[in-house]
Design a protein around this motif. Structure first.
Motif, PDB file in Angstrom:
ATOM      1  N   THR A  79       1.030  -1.182   0.049  1.00  0.00           N
ATOM      2  CA  THR A  79       0.021   0.075  -0.171  1.00  0.00           C
ATOM      3  C   THR A  79       0.930   1.317  -0.093  1.00  0.00           C
ATOM      4  O   THR A  79       2.068   1.081   0.551  1.00  0.00           O
ATOM      5  N   GLY A  80       0.343   2.246  -0.677  1.00  0.00           N
ATOM      6  CA  GLY A  80       1.025   3.557  -0.370  1.00  0.00           C
ATOM      7  C   GLY A  80       2.438   3.808  -0.971  1.00  0.00           C
ATOM      8  O   GLY A  80       2.718   2.970  -2.150  1.00  0.00           O
ATOM      9  N   HIS A  81       3.303   4.518  -0.263  1.00  0.00           N
ATOM     10  CA  HIS A  81       4.514   4.725  -0.976  1.00  0.00           C
ATOM     11  C   HIS A  81       5.747   4.386   0.193  1.00  0.00           C
ATOM     12  O   HIS A  81       5.415   4.603   1.385  1.00  0.00           O
ATOM     13  N   LEU A  82       6.669   3.980  -0.288  1.00  0.00           N
ATOM     14  CA  LEU A  82       7.989   3.725   0.746  1.00  0.00           C
ATOM     15  C   LEU A  82       8.910   4.759   0.588  1.00  0.00           C
ATOM     16  O   LEU A  82       9.213   5.202  -0.320  1.00  0.00           O
ATOM     17  N   GLY A  83       9.701   4.705   1.938  1.00  0.00           N
ATOM     18  CA  GLY A  83      10.998   5.609   1.969  1.00  0.00           C
ATOM     19  C   GLY A  83      10.571   6.626   2.316  1.00  0.00           C
ATOM     20  O   GLY A  83      11.277   7.605   2.879  1.00  0.00           O
ATOM     21  N   ASP A  84       9.351   7.432   2.334  1.00  0.00           N
ATOM     22  CA  ASP A  84       8.947   8.550   2.943  1.00  0.00           C
ATOM     23  C   ASP A  84       9.332   8.778   4.364  1.00  0.00           C
ATOM     24  O   ASP A  84       9.762   9.971   4.769  1.00  0.00           O
ATOM     25  N   SER A  85       9.297   7.987   5.205  1.00  0.00           N
ATOM     26  CA  SER A  85       9.318   8.148   6.605  1.00  0.00           C
ATOM     27  C   SER A  85      10.894   8.314   6.798  1.00  0.00           C
ATOM     28  O   SER A  85      11.162   9.091   7.472  1.00  0.00           O
ATOM     29  N   ALA A  86      11.750   7.542   6.033  1.00  0.00           N
ATOM     30  CA  ALA A  86      12.987   7.716   6.206  1.00  0.00           C
ATOM     31  C   ALA A  86      13.603   8.985   6.094  1.00  0.00           C
ATOM     32  O   ALA A  86      14.776   9.387   6.540  1.00  0.00           O
ATOM     33  N   GLU A 130       9.505   2.406   9.401  1.00  0.00           N
ATOM     34  CA  GLU A 130       8.504   3.391   9.963  1.00  0.00           C
ATOM     35  C   GLU A 130       7.674   3.810   8.718  1.00  0.00           C
ATOM     36  O   GLU A 130       7.054   4.724   8.833  1.00  0.00           O
ATOM     37  N   ASP A 131       7.645   3.183   7.561  1.00  0.00           N
ATOM     38  CA  ASP A 131       6.595   3.645   6.691  1.00  0.00           C
ATOM     39  C   ASP A 131       5.281   3.067   6.900  1.00  0.00           C
ATOM     40  O   ASP A 131       4.220   3.823   6.736  1.00  0.00           O
ATOM     41  N   TYR A 132       5.264   2.242   7.858  1.00  0.00           N
ATOM     42  CA  TYR A 132       3.878   1.536   8.362  1.00  0.00           C
ATOM     43  C   TYR A 132       2.812   1.367   7.012  1.00  0.00           C
ATOM     44  O   TYR A 132       1.469   1.358   7.140  1.00  0.00           O
ATOM     45  N   GLU A 133       3.434   1.170   6.005  1.00  0.00           N
ATOM     46  CA  GLU A 133       2.344   0.599   4.894  1.00  0.00           C
ATOM     47  C   GLU A 133       2.248  -0.890   4.854  1.00  0.00           C
ATOM     48  O   GLU A 133       3.245  -1.608   5.937  1.00  0.00           O
ATOM     49  N   HIS A 142      -8.948  -8.433  -7.712  1.00  0.00           N
ATOM     50  CA  HIS A 142      -9.736  -7.758  -6.565  1.00  0.00           C
ATOM     51  C   HIS A 142      -9.137  -6.596  -5.984  1.00  0.00           C
ATOM     52  O   HIS A 142      -9.616  -5.731  -5.351  1.00  0.00           O
ATOM     53  N   LEU A 143      -7.855  -6.464  -6.131  1.00  0.00           N
ATOM     54  CA  LEU A 143      -7.221  -5.402  -5.842  1.00  0.00           C
ATOM     55  C   LEU A 143      -7.153  -4.023  -6.855  1.00  0.00           C
ATOM     56  O   LEU A 143      -6.994  -2.747  -6.247  1.00  0.00           O
ATOM     57  N   GLU A 144      -8.083  -4.138  -7.819  1.00  0.00           N
ATOM     58  CA  GLU A 144      -8.285  -2.988  -8.722  1.00  0.00           C
ATOM     59  C   GLU A 144      -9.443  -2.124  -8.172  1.00  0.00           C
ATOM     60  O   GLU A 144     -10.432  -2.706  -7.443  1.00  0.00           O
ATOM     61  N   PRO A 182      -3.684   3.520  -3.282  1.00  0.00           N
ATOM     62  CA  PRO A 182      -2.846   2.906  -3.999  1.00  0.00           C
ATOM     63  C   PRO A 182      -2.401   1.753  -3.511  1.00  0.00           C
ATOM     64  O   PRO A 182      -2.062   1.443  -2.336  1.00  0.00           O
ATOM     65  N   VAL A 183      -2.194   0.756  -4.349  1.00  0.00           N
ATOM     66  CA  VAL A 183      -1.759  -0.606  -4.014  1.00  0.00           C
ATOM     67  C   VAL A 183      -0.755  -1.115  -5.321  1.00  0.00           C
ATOM     68  O   VAL A 183      -1.436  -1.027  -6.440  1.00  0.00           O
TER      69      VAL A 183
END
Lengths: 350, 350
Positions: free
Chosen positions: B213-220, B323-326, B338-340, B345-346
């Motif tokens: 889910t979402g975006h990665l790396g933002d928290s870092a 700590e992205d917690y996605e 089914h994810l559509e 965002p997935v």
């Protein structure tokens, strides 16, 4: 216990207003050096003030904090204020409680056996579940560890935790480990109780009679032995007994369940802060008054002998000493005969 | 999360062997100055050794400690090792988890907004419940308070805790207050999930596809902005976004419940330590391997722009930043459609 304040700590009570007993350097305030951080949070409704945690007192602080929460889940039966929180769980109730042990506050690293501390960390929580009539089942333990703590010390702590868990039938199902400058343990405990056996502080009624399990004041005397040494002339067995009552308290789970097999008391509280204080909580929650017969308080032989040697009144420790973790039960007059022959001491005190 | 070690802390990781980063004075050992205390405990099966907590590493320490516990309650479904512990509760399952925030380790008092910290303290636990498919319901919060902490700071922390509790539908049902030299918060969270919707780390099967889910790396990146300042040229909006992602993470409760309305993924883990590490946990628990397509990792615009200005590879933060917690979901190929159209965002990553 939700919202219990440590009042019987090794290192003394919460400091009085103005007192700074920890030698902490003045703490920098929270005004961020980066305004952007503040803006990114919701609102900015906080202002600097000079009122500090040590100046406000336990209950006003807890009231102020709880007042900011909206407690409103479906399924919540009892929120902050009793020995445990109570929530719906299937056909019964679930009991939730948490309590912590902090180095320099609840224990002194150079005087405590880690095995005993591990046992006590679980026992003090189990006592809250017992006072609600329940059976403790699942524990989560959070470790706050200084990097230079010896692993063997921690293993020994776990051996104690494990021994107490075995004794009580509790599973330690998870936890958390964090680095910290101060060694501390926080344990959250989940218990369960049948709906008709839930005991709260608030059920006592005029005319009820008051009973306590076991003996009172032993833990306070044990703490005194720990901090000051045993008085000259006290036998090793007496000193061991008192120390054990302080370091290895027993949660009265079996005892309360034995009572509940016969009848349901109207109210119950565990004696963690001393009967004078805990009885006050029970009375306030129940909206009743109580007459405590000091002469009836159950005092152990070792307590009487140690106090005679110290030259102090054992009643003082029994009334105001904390951490006995015995139970104070409020009982309808017609149920009093059911307390006979339980196989453990139950003493009428008021 | 039961037994999670803090790896993405403000003040850095657990020190390497030999490193003493906290300036603590050599700790006195637990050998009691009063032999009697040791004798009063059960047995004496511990010996001094020189191995210290900082020298052993996270997982060996946890394994050693858990190895000393006997986990055997009836009603226990999943013990230590997953994101949550799972126990029977009526017709469904209950999820238990705990996590803490320690000053100087997880937050810096002079750089954190207490409101944001209050929100985050709950959100990081709720993320563990979300990764198990559940709904967070009841929280117990333990406060470790230096006496000179300002009450207004703590009230602001509670406002944040309360706001996040409202957002998630959680009741803070109790807690504990203790004096401490170090400011810390420990939060235990109880969630619930239907039996057929429980998600564990261990269910992934060969052939499954991986989604986040979402975006990665933002928290870092947000942590880097917090500690080093934003790079020259980064817009205020971008810096705010990254800081917000670090300071105010969102637990993906709604998202996982939306997925579960359509189908049940085979496994799930929340990305608290970085996808490279958390995927490894998922694979090890499930007994499978995985191919991660680094080029598919979802990177936000602010992250790309900040990294370009810093001259670093955003993939590095996305892979190893914590700590992205996605959520990382393992999905059967036939369930992928089914994810559509879920409304959030997935992204397929492997």
């Amino acid at each position: 216990m939700p919202w219990r304040w440590p009042t019987s700590a090794c290192a003394g009570r919460w400091p009085r207003p103005g007192l700074r007993d920890l030698g902490a350097s003045p703490r920098r305030c929270w005004i961020s050096s980066r305004r952007r951080i503040c803006r990114s949070s919701r609102g900015s409704g906080w202002r600097r003030s000079t009122l500090r945690v040590c100046e406000i007192g336990e209950f006003p602080l807890i009231e102020r904090l709880c007042g900011r929460l909206k407690v409103r889940s479906p399924g919540l039966v009892v929120g902050p204020g009793d020995d445990v929180a109570v929530v719906e769980c299937g056909e019964g109730f679930e009991l939730l409680t948490v309590d912590s042990q902090v180095e320099g506050v609840h224990f002194l690293l150079d005087r405590v056996d880690p095995f005993a501390l591990g046992r006590k960390t679980l026992a003090v929580n189990a006592s809250d579940v017992a006072s609600s009539g329940g059976v403790p089942l699942f524990a989560l333990v959070s470790l706050f560890l200084p990097p230079d703590l010896e692993v063997a010390w921690l293993e020994r702590f776990y051996d104690g935790l494990s021994a107490e868990a075995d004794r009580l039938g509790v599973s330690v199902v998870g936890g958390n480990v964090s680095r910290s400058r101060v060694l501390a343990f926080d344990l959250a405990l989940v218990g369960r109780v049948e709906r008709d056996k839930l005991l709260l502080r608030s059920g006592a009624r005029p005319g009820d009679r008051l009973f306590v399990t076991g003996h009172l004041g032993d833990s306070a005397a044990g703490l005194k032995v720990l901090l000051e040494g045993a008085p000259d002339g006290l036998s090793g067995a007496d000193a061991d007994y008192l120390l054990g009552r302080h370091l290895l308290p027993s949660a009265r789970v079996k005892e309360v369940r034995a009572v509940l097999e016969r009848f349901t008391p109207t109210a119950c509280v565990d004696l963690s802060d001393g009967i004078s204080s805990d009885l006050h909580h029970l009375c306030r929650s129940s909206g009743v008054g109580a007459l405590l017969r000091a002469s009836s308080l159950p005092l152990s032989g070792p307590l009487r002998r140690a106090c005679a040697l110290w030259g102090i009144d054992p009643l003082d420790l029994a009334l105001r000493g904390g951490e006995d973790y015995e139970l104070l039960l409020s009982v309808r007059p017609e149920d009093v005969p059911h307390l006979e022959g339980l196989g453990f001491p139950v003493q009428e005190v008021g």
